[in-house]
Design an enzyme around this catalytic site. Structure first.
Site, PDB file in Angstrom:
ATOM      1  N   GLU A 184     -11.043  -5.449  34.227  1.00 46.18           N
ATOM      2  CA  GLU A 184     -12.288  -4.714  34.402  1.00 46.18           C
ATOM      3  C   GLU A 184     -13.409  -5.679  34.012  1.00 46.18           C
ATOM      4  O   GLU A 184     -13.369  -6.249  32.920  1.00 46.18           O
ATOM      5  CB  GLU A 184     -12.317  -3.477  33.506  1.00 46.18           C
ATOM      6  CG  GLU A 184     -13.593  -2.700  33.725  1.00 46.18           C
ATOM      7  CD  GLU A 184     -13.702  -1.421  32.898  1.00 46.18           C
ATOM      8  OE1 GLU A 184     -12.736  -1.074  32.189  1.00 46.18           O
ATOM      9  OE2 GLU A 184     -14.757  -0.781  32.975  1.00 46.18           O
TER      10      GLU A 184
ATOM     11  N   ARG B 193       1.411  -5.399  24.664  1.00 44.52           N
ATOM     12  CA  ARG B 193       0.252  -6.280  24.678  1.00 44.52           C
ATOM     13  C   ARG B 193       0.352  -7.282  23.539  1.00 44.52           C
ATOM     14  O   ARG B 193       1.095  -7.083  22.583  1.00 44.52           O
ATOM     15  CB  ARG B 193      -1.048  -5.488  24.586  1.00 44.52           C
ATOM     16  CG  ARG B 193      -1.213  -4.708  23.302  1.00 44.52           C
ATOM     17  CD  ARG B 193      -2.303  -3.646  23.409  1.00 44.52           C
ATOM     18  NE  ARG B 193      -3.623  -4.206  23.600  1.00 44.52           N
ATOM     19  CZ  ARG B 193      -4.386  -3.974  24.677  1.00 44.52           C
ATOM     20  NH1 ARG B 193      -3.963  -3.206  25.646  1.00 44.52           N
ATOM     21  NH2 ARG B 193      -5.584  -4.490  24.774  1.00 44.52           N
TER      22      ARG B 193
ATOM     23  N   LYS C 173     -12.020  -5.865  24.114  1.00 45.23           N
ATOM     24  CA  LYS C 173     -13.334  -6.248  24.628  1.00 45.23           C
ATOM     25  C   LYS C 173     -14.439  -5.431  23.974  1.00 45.23           C
ATOM     26  O   LYS C 173     -15.510  -5.946  23.689  1.00 45.23           O
ATOM     27  CB  LYS C 173     -13.362  -6.069  26.146  1.00 45.23           C
ATOM     28  CG  LYS C 173     -12.743  -7.251  26.874  1.00 45.23           C
ATOM     29  CD  LYS C 173     -12.865  -7.095  28.373  1.00 45.23           C
ATOM     30  CE  LYS C 173     -11.816  -6.120  28.878  1.00 45.23           C
ATOM     31  NZ  LYS C 173     -11.811  -5.993  30.337  1.00 45.23           N
TER      32      LYS C 173
HETATM   33  P1  ATP Z   1      -9.394  -4.741  26.191  1.00 45.42           P
HETATM   34  O1  ATP Z   1      -8.637  -3.849  25.275  1.00 45.42           O
HETATM   35  O2  ATP Z   1      -9.556  -6.102  25.693  1.00 45.42           O
HETATM   36  O3  ATP Z   1     -10.698  -4.153  26.660  1.00 45.42           O
HETATM   37  P2  ATP Z   1      -8.320  -3.921  28.673  1.00 45.42           P
HETATM   38  O4  ATP Z   1      -6.918  -3.563  28.906  1.00 45.42           O
HETATM   39  O5  ATP Z   1      -9.255  -2.804  28.632  1.00 45.42           O
HETATM   40  O6  ATP Z   1      -8.428  -4.863  27.426  1.00 45.42           O
HETATM   41  P3  ATP Z   1      -8.614  -5.006  31.267  1.00 45.42           P
HETATM   42  O7  ATP Z   1      -9.730  -5.762  31.824  1.00 45.42           O
HETATM   43  O8  ATP Z   1      -8.316  -3.668  31.807  1.00 45.42           O
HETATM   44  O9  ATP Z   1      -8.864  -4.940  29.738  1.00 45.42           O
HETATM   45  O10 ATP Z   1      -7.301  -5.901  31.291  1.00 45.42           O
HETATM   46  C1  ATP Z   1      -6.804  -6.537  32.420  1.00 45.42           C
HETATM   47  C2  ATP Z   1      -5.325  -6.705  32.275  1.00 45.42           C
HETATM   48  O11 ATP Z   1      -5.023  -7.444  31.091  1.00 45.42           O
HETATM   49  C3  ATP Z   1      -4.636  -5.372  32.155  1.00 45.42           C
HETATM   50  O12 ATP Z   1      -3.499  -5.376  32.977  1.00 45.42           O
HETATM   51  C4  ATP Z   1      -4.266  -5.278  30.714  1.00 45.42           C
HETATM   52  O13 ATP Z   1      -3.105  -4.509  30.542  1.00 45.42           O
HETATM   53  C5  ATP Z   1      -4.076  -6.742  30.318  1.00 45.42           C
HETATM   54  N1  ATP Z   1      -4.339  -6.936  28.889  1.00 45.42           N
HETATM   55  C6  ATP Z   1      -5.437  -6.585  28.195  1.00 45.42           C
HETATM   56  N2  ATP Z   1      -5.300  -6.870  26.891  1.00 45.42           N
HETATM   57  C7  ATP Z   1      -4.079  -7.437  26.747  1.00 45.42           C
HETATM   58  C8  ATP Z   1      -3.338  -7.951  25.637  1.00 45.42           C
HETATM   59  N3  ATP Z   1      -3.831  -7.949  24.391  1.00 45.42           N
HETATM   60  N4  ATP Z   1      -2.109  -8.453  25.867  1.00 45.42           N
HETATM   61  C9  ATP Z   1      -1.608  -8.470  27.119  1.00 45.42           C
HETATM   62  N5  ATP Z   1      -2.245  -8.007  28.196  1.00 45.42           N
HETATM   63  C10 ATP Z   1      -3.463  -7.483  28.031  1.00 45.42           C
HETATM   64 MG    MG Z   2      -8.108  -1.677  30.841  1.00 43.17          MG
END
Ligand code: ATP
Ligand code: MG
Length: 564
Positions: free
Chosen positions: A37, A262, A272
């Site tokens: 995102e 994760r 984020k």
């Molecule tokens: P954040 O919690 O940092 O905002 P998010 O999941 O909301 O992370 P996205 O932009 O949706 O952020 O993430 C893109 C991809 O990266 C998704 O498939 C998500 O599952 C993966 N991802 C995010 N954080 C991690 C992590 N700590 N370890 C592994 N994969 C991750």
């Molecule tokens: Mg997400």
């Protein structure tokens, strides 16, 4: 048929993919996607997901798409899109022309929503967000049906059309899937699939004022792109029944969602939302502050993409949450830079040394090895003269036991140069601070060995005062004092565990002249201290170095063990 790469560590997702290829589940194809995102910069957790998605595609000769999951216009920005592309590229992955946006499919998603309404599987609901919550029930108790649940199809179609036309206010109506308000899975209790949001979108502008929710948009995007394996993190496990429901009800191509744990890293925040707070409240200088766990922060700090990829390979992929020690990440950058970074001498906290018996106007050029790990990196000349700088920490007037470096009357080796012996200590009359040492050198020890076989216990780094270049050095420590930064007790938030000493700036360091004009981003080992890289803040005549990671300092360890 593409076979798994036997050099790569095996894990359950690879096994699933390999099985699917064997069974020809998706015609033997592998097509993954990385779906960020664009609401912040990527961090090391995302690197794990990138390496996994692009890595699986690469290994099985499939494809991986880059897809921006841009369904929430209030939080998303073009700056983030650009940074994400730069970071994925820097990690060494390529999506060719397969750069997509969920917003590319807004029209098709809308048509799918109409399809669901026509099937009696979706309805427009007039409950407020608060009421929807109240009707939703709890983990232990069922929810209640919305009074609008049984609206006729025609009325739903009309209302959705008018929602799209902007006739209603934000939050006044939603489109919901009609599933089961008594489901044991809260995600299945008539989830919202469209909401009204009169907000301009970074790509579609004001075309839309209704936006699809993540769960609806994600499975449809995967399906439209022909994704085979939709790999995501564990928090989506409970959403999988919904992912499957939408695709099954619509009867369209159905990828397989697979969840993994994760990455959590000690002394680090990987969210984020929280990282935005650190940037916004000025705890760091920006998303690329070298203390940030973002890809751009790590890059500026001096991390190589290889070290990050090796780290991601090593931590593997599991089904259960765990915490990885940040020392492991540091191990991989040390290992990489040990082989590739040229070694130089840099004095961070200079102490002046005068070699009394060295000729006033003589300047020698001594040979130094650029990297003992790699003879091909060759040698260089290092100037030596009567006035030098050594590290303040390498001298003790009253040396404790086990301190073998320079002290009054003691002889040590200067790396690549000579043995020197301290014969006098000059102090500031007022403060008592040591400001200068007088030493003598033994001309017969040139290169660092004594012909008579006498031994010294320490080898110090040094620079020649006249030729040395001044530099600023930034030393970093963990950004948080706690292993789990969120573990802060009632009423406090994670920001209370920010480490106030995470950055120490030293202004008047002296480095070898060979470093003058060093390119931004270039990396060096400062002998006995650690790995450093040239920060973009550097200007002509004003070098700035970031400490990427320290070498393990045995003396610091001894002192720590003694509780000093
Ligand atoms: P954040 O919690 O940092 O905002 P998010 O999941 O909301 O992370 P996205 O932009 O949706 O952020 O993430 C893109 C991809 O990266 C998704 O498939 C998500 O599952 C993966 N991802 C995010 N954080 C991690 C992590 N700590 N370890 C592994 N994969 C991750
Ligand atoms: Mg997400």
């Amino acid at each position: 048929m593409p076979e798994p790469d036997s050099a790569k560590p095996s894990h359950f997702i690879r096994n699933i993919v390999a099985e699917d290829i064997k069974a020809s589940t998706y015609g033997g194809k592998v097509h993954t996607r990385f779906p960020p995102e664009p609401n912040g910069y990527l961090h090391i957790g995302h690197a794990k997901s990138i390496c996994l998605n692009f890595g699986i595609a690469e290994e099985f000769r499939g494809l991986c798409n880059l897809r921006f999951d841009d369904t929430n216009p209030t939080k998303e920005e073009v700056e983030y899109v650009e940074s994400i592309k730069e970071d994925v590229k820097w990690l060494g992955y390529d999506w060719d022309n397969r750069q997509y946006y969920a917003s590319d499919y807004f029209e098709r998603m809308y048509e799918y929503a109409i399809e669901l309404i026509k099937q009696g599987k979706a309805y427009v609901c007039d409950l407020s967000p608060q009421e929807i919550k109240e009707y939703r029930g709890t983990l232990t108790g069922p929810g209640r049906d919305s009074p609008y649940r049984n609206r006729p199809v025609e009325e739903n179609l009309d209302l959705l059309r008018r929602m799209r036309a902007g006739e209603f206010e934000d939050g006044s109506r939603t489109l919901r899937a009609k599933i089961d308000m008594a489901s044991g899975n809260l995600n299945m209790r008539d989830p919202v699939i469209y909401r009204i949001l009169k907000s301009s979108h970074h790509r579609t502008g004001n075309t839309w004022c209704i936006y699809p929710m993540y769960d609806f948009a994600h499975c449809l995007s995967d399906s439209i792109e022909g994704i085979t394996h939709s790999i995501c993190t564990l928090e989506f496990e409970d959403h999988r029944p919904l992912y499957d429901w939408f695709l099954d009800e619509l009867g369209i191509y159905h990828p397989k969602q697979i969840e993994f744990a994760r990455l959590n890293l000690s002394f680090t925040i990987l969210s984020k939302r929280k990282l935005i707070e650190l940037v916004g409240h000025g705890y760091v200088t920006g998303w690329d502050d070298p203390r940030m766990p973002t890809i751009s922060g790590l890059r500026r700090r001096g991390y190589t993409c290889e070290s990050i990829r090796n780290f991601c390979d090593r931590i593997g992929v599991a089904k259960r949450d765990s915490m990885v020690d940040i020392a492991l990440l540091e191990y991989y950058i040390r290992e990489d830079l040990n082989k590739r970074a040229p070694r130089v001498m840099a004095v961070l906290r200079p102490l002046r040394v005068i070699i009394d018996n060295y000729p006033e106007n003589l300047e020698e050029e001594l040979d130094a090895i650029n990297n003992p790990e790699d003879p091909e990196m060759g040698t260089r000349k290092v100037p030596f003269s009567r006035v030098l700088y050594i590290e303040r920490d390498d001298f003790r007037e009253d040396p404790p036991k086990q301190f073998f470096r320079l002290a009054p009357g003691r002889e040590v080796r200067l790396r690549y140069a000579y043995f020197i012996k301290c014969v006098d200590v000059v102090k500031d009359e007022q403060t008592g601070e040591v400001i200068e040492l007088h030493c003598t050198y033994d001309p017969n020890t040139r290169g660092g060995d004594s012909p008579d076989g006498r031994r010294v216990k320490a080898t110090l780094h040094w620079v020649s005062a006249a030729q040395a270049v001044e530099a600023e050095v930034r030393l970093y420590d963990h950004l948080f004092t706690k292993q789990d930064p969120a573990d802060v007790g009632e009423g406090r938030d994670f920001k209370s565990s920010v480490n106030p000493n995470s950055l120490v700036t030293i202004k008047s360091c002296r480095v070898e002249p060979v470093l003058s004009g060093a390119a931004i981003g270039s990396r060096y080992q400062f002998e006995r201290q650690g790995y450093f890289s040239v920060d973009p803040d550097s200007r002509a005549g004003k070098l700035v170095f970031n400490r990427t990671v320290s070498l393990r300092d045995t003396w610091a360890k001894i002192e720590k063990a003694q509780g000093k």
